[in-house]
Design a protein around this motif. Structure first.
Motif, mmCIF file in Angstrom:
data_model
loop_
_atom_site.group_PDB
_atom_site.id
_atom_site.type_symbol
_atom_site.label_atom_id
_atom_site.label_comp_id
_atom_site.label_asym_id
_atom_site.label_seq_id
_atom_site.Cartn_x
_atom_site.Cartn_y
_atom_site.Cartn_z
ATOM 1 N N PHE A 58 -5.918 -2.904 3.696
ATOM 2 C CA PHE A 58 -4.852 -2.094 3.129
ATOM 3 C C PHE A 58 -5.180 -1.465 1.781
ATOM 4 O O PHE A 58 -4.442 -0.632 1.301
ATOM 5 N N ASP A 59 -6.257 -1.906 1.136
ATOM 6 C CA ASP A 59 -6.636 -1.361 -0.161
ATOM 7 C C ASP A 59 -5.453 -1.415 -1.138
ATOM 8 O O ASP A 59 -4.928 -0.393 -1.566
ATOM 9 N N VAL A 60 -5.033 -2.633 -1.452
ATOM 10 C CA VAL A 60 -3.901 -2.820 -2.363
ATOM 11 C C VAL A 60 -4.330 -3.650 -3.571
ATOM 12 O O VAL A 60 -5.303 -4.393 -3.508
ATOM 13 N N ARG A 66 0.835 -1.208 0.000
ATOM 14 C CA ARG A 66 0.000 0.000 0.000
ATOM 15 C C ARG A 66 0.866 1.254 0.000
ATOM 16 O O ARG A 66 0.659 2.160 -0.807
#
Length: 153
Positions: free
Chosen positions: A92-94, A41
């Protein structure tokens, strides 16, 4: 730093673009996945979650039932790892991908890192007592000297 300056870095010096993390369902490998997720991230890198499915030794594969059982166990583990990876993704929004390789953990991770053009490899510390003496997958990856390796306790 302004947006203009951020594009002046040379390739290879501005952080990893592909981070490979080895997962096998152990607590240390799931901590490694969480750590690698945060790293991906922050670096805006692709997180490649890799599970290396063990291959039975020829003597152990006495017929289809054994192989099928191993595949069932692997499929269950893969589902569990995918769920954990989904949770990491949400936290983590990756960008991430899931890959399965066959072989022993060291060779499988080396193949994965080569094939996926990894800039960094993250693994959990071995939880097996014997590995502290003989050398773990992490130690062998470090000795290979081909990528930065992070070992998560």
């Amino acid at each position: 730093m302004s947006e203009d300056q951020s594009h002046q870095f040379e390739r290879g010096t501005d952080g990893p673009k592909v981070i490979v993390v080895g997962v096998d369902g152990s607590d240390s490998s799931l901590r490694a996945a969480a750590y690698a997720g945060g790293l991906a991230r922050r670096q805006h890198a692709l997180l490649a979650v890799v599970y290396v499915q063990p291959v039975l030794a020829a003597g152990a594969a006495l017929g289809a039932p054994v192989a099928e059982t191993t595949d069932e166990i692997a499929e269950g583990l893969i589902a569990e790892i995918r769920e954990a990876a989904e949770r990491v993704k949400d936290i983590f929004d990756v960008r991430w991908e899931f890959h399965t390789f066959r072989g022993d953990p060291y060779s499988g991770l080396v193949s994965a890192a080569d094939e996926l053009k990894a800039d960094a490899v993250v693994v959990g510390a071995s939880e097996q007592a014997g590995h502290r003496i003989v050398g773990s997958v992490a130690v062998r990856l470090v000795k290979a000297g081909r990528w930065p390796v992070t070992v998560v306790p």
